[in-house]
Design an enzyme around this catalytic site. Structure first.
Site, short mmCIF file in Angstrom:
data_model
loop_
_atom_site.label_atom_id
_atom_site.label_comp_id
_atom_site.label_asym_id
_atom_site.label_seq_id
_atom_site.Cartn_x
_atom_site.Cartn_y
_atom_site.Cartn_z
N SER A 93 29.12 12.28 41.78
CA SER A 93 28.21 11.15 42.04
C SER A 93 28.33 10.78 43.51
CB SER A 93 28.60 9.94 41.19
OG SER A 93 28.70 10.29 39.83
N LYS A 168 21.16 8.53 39.32
CA LYS A 168 22.55 8.29 38.90
C LYS A 168 23.09 7.01 39.57
CE LYS A 168 26.79 9.04 37.48
NZ LYS A 168 27.18 8.77 36.10
N LYS A 237 33.23 2.94 43.91
CA LYS A 237 32.54 3.86 44.83
C LYS A 237 31.04 3.87 44.54
CE LYS A 237 31.99 7.87 43.45
NZ LYS A 237 31.80 9.22 42.96
P1 NAD Z 1 38.99 12.95 39.17
O1 NAD Z 1 39.59 12.20 40.29
O2 NAD Z 1 39.61 12.90 37.82
O3 NAD Z 1 38.89 14.52 39.56
C1 NAD Z 1 38.56 14.98 40.82
C2 NAD Z 1 39.30 16.28 41.03
O4 NAD Z 1 38.94 16.81 42.30
C3 NAD Z 1 40.82 16.12 41.02
O5 NAD Z 1 41.41 17.01 40.10
C4 NAD Z 1 41.22 16.45 42.45
O6 NAD Z 1 42.49 17.08 42.55
C5 NAD Z 1 40.10 17.39 42.84
N1 NAD Z 1 39.95 17.54 44.28
C6 NAD Z 1 39.97 16.58 45.24
N2 NAD Z 1 39.79 17.13 46.45
C7 NAD Z 1 39.63 18.46 46.25
C8 NAD Z 1 39.40 19.55 47.11
N3 NAD Z 1 39.30 19.40 48.44
N4 NAD Z 1 39.31 20.79 46.58
C9 NAD Z 1 39.42 20.97 45.23
N5 NAD Z 1 39.65 19.97 44.35
C10 NAD Z 1 39.74 18.72 44.87
O7 NAD Z 1 37.46 12.49 39.09
P2 NAD Z 1 36.46 12.68 37.86
O8 NAD Z 1 36.55 11.50 36.97
O9 NAD Z 1 36.62 14.03 37.30
O10 NAD Z 1 35.05 12.53 38.62
C11 NAD Z 1 34.50 13.58 39.38
C12 NAD Z 1 33.10 13.17 39.81
O11 NAD Z 1 32.28 12.94 38.64
C13 NAD Z 1 33.08 11.87 40.62
O12 NAD Z 1 32.12 11.99 41.65
C14 NAD Z 1 32.69 10.82 39.59
O13 NAD Z 1 32.06 9.70 40.19
C15 NAD Z 1 31.77 11.61 38.69
N6 NAD Z 1 31.71 11.12 37.31
C16 NAD Z 1 32.85 10.76 36.63
C17 NAD Z 1 32.73 10.32 35.31
C18 NAD Z 1 33.95 9.91 34.51
O14 NAD Z 1 33.78 9.34 33.40
N7 NAD Z 1 35.17 10.17 34.98
C19 NAD Z 1 31.47 10.25 34.69
C20 NAD Z 1 30.36 10.65 35.39
C21 NAD Z 1 30.47 11.08 36.71
#
Ligand code: NAD
Length: 292
Positions: A93, A168, A237
């Site tokens: 997002s 979104k 965010k």
């Molecule tokens: P999260 O923090 O659980 O996971 C993010 C992952 O990215 C982590 O495992 C981290 O180690 C990895 N990461 C960070 N920098 C990196 C890099 N340079 N190279 C490789 N990996 C890297 O976050 P999430 O909840 O999985 O959310 C991910 C995205 O999806 C976000 O943008 C969030 O807004 C969106 N989102 C989340 C949800 C939810 O319910 N959690 C729902 C819809 C959308």
């Protein structure tokens, strides 16, 4: 077919598993060892870098915390030529402006960047029932649709690049404002002697109902369980994306500006990694009452 998957967090790991379950071979990368181990156990081929996960695949997917990280990963992937790589599909997002900027950068390397943010949370990611909001060309959408079908149930081609991120952002703006309002309302209700079952049952079938009322009361608030779910940090965010976009457009956005301060307060209290329902605790502590 072989795909790349960068970012194996709360969303990325179950998405990776869905891709594997649907018969795709997945080259995966994350910075965190635990996430990498879990993806390996599920059958993914683990790579040493984001760039390596994009080698020898036609499509690379990413699910990363914010736009700055996506930009860094995109640059890394594009730093060296990747024969055969045609699509960079971003499930994160981020703001529509950032998505369009990524598309311009990728197009300079002959690759289509598509913004395909998702809704439905960790449960939806695990069950392959996410809603996907895709922005990109018609050809791009047609090419990635079969893969998106393995992670989502409702897949919308919203428009050109940036459109997916736009819708979104608006959805999560409403989610954040609603959560902030529900937190206040439930604590006010508790203060005047209403119990959570009464509020859930009656508001849940009246005009004040919402996703927060219907889903978050039984799954988090009633159980007093604020772990997992959708993190305060992420919603903070997302509200920021809407507030910044409105600022660029010189549009006052008082609801979002207030809501973001509530999420900032929750972060200051140390609830950043907890579910957004943790906002409730701020008002409970202030008013010395528990919603139960
Ligand atoms: P999260 O923090 O659980 O996971 C993010 C992952 O990215 C982590 O495992 C981290 O180690 C990895 N990461 C960070 N920098 C990196 C890099 N340079 N190279 C490789 N990996 C890297 O976050 P999430 O909840 O999985 O959310 C991910 C995205 O999806 C976000 O943008 C969030 O807004 C969106 N989102 C989340 C949800 C939810 O319910 N959690 C729902 C819809 C959308």
């Amino acid at each position: 077919m072989k795909l790349g998957m960068i970012g194996l967090g709360a969303m990325g790991l179950p998405i990776c598993r869905r891709l594997l379950l649907n018969g795709y071979e997945v080259k995966a990368f994350d910075l965190v060892e635990k996430a990498v181990q879990e993806a390996r156990t599920s059958g993914a081929e683990i790579c040493e870098s984001a760039a390596a996960a994009a080698e020898g695949v036609e499509m690379v997917f990413c699910s990363l915390p914010n736009a700055a990280i996506v930009s860094g990963v995109l640059k890394e992937v594009l730093a060296e030529e990747k024969p055969g790589l045609a699509y960079f599909i971003d499930l994160s997002s981020i703001s529509p402006d950032c998505a369009r900027n990524h598309a311009r950068i990728a197009a300079g390397h002959g690759i289509e960047y598509m913004d395909c943010p998702v809704s439905g949370g960790v449960g939806g990611a695990s069950q392959g029932t996410l809603t996907v909001m895709a922005g990109g060309s018609d050809e791009g959408f047609a090419a990635v649709l079969p893969v998106l079908r393995s992670i989502g149930k409702k897949i919308h081609h919203v428009g050109k690049t940036g459109a997916g991120s736009g819708i979104k952002m608006i959805n999560n703006y409403l989610l954040g404002c609603n959560m902030a309002a529900v937190a206040e309302a439930l604590v006010l209700g508790a203060k005047i002697g209403l119990d959570i079952d009464t509020m859930y049952e009656i508001i849940g079938s009246s005009s004040g109902r919402s996703f927060i009322i219907e889903n978050k009361i039984p799954n988090f608030i009633k159980k007093r369980n604020f772990e997992g779910g959708f993190a305060v940090d992420l919603e903070h965010k997302d509200l920021g994306l809407a507030v910044d976009t409105a600022k660029q457009l010189k549009m006052p956005i008082p609801m979002g500006s207030t809501a973001i301060q509530m999420f900032e307060t929750a972060r200051a209290k140390g609830y950043g990694r907890q579910d957004i329902t943790a906002l409730l605790k701020i008002w409970e502590e202030l008013m010395d009452v528990e919603v139960k």
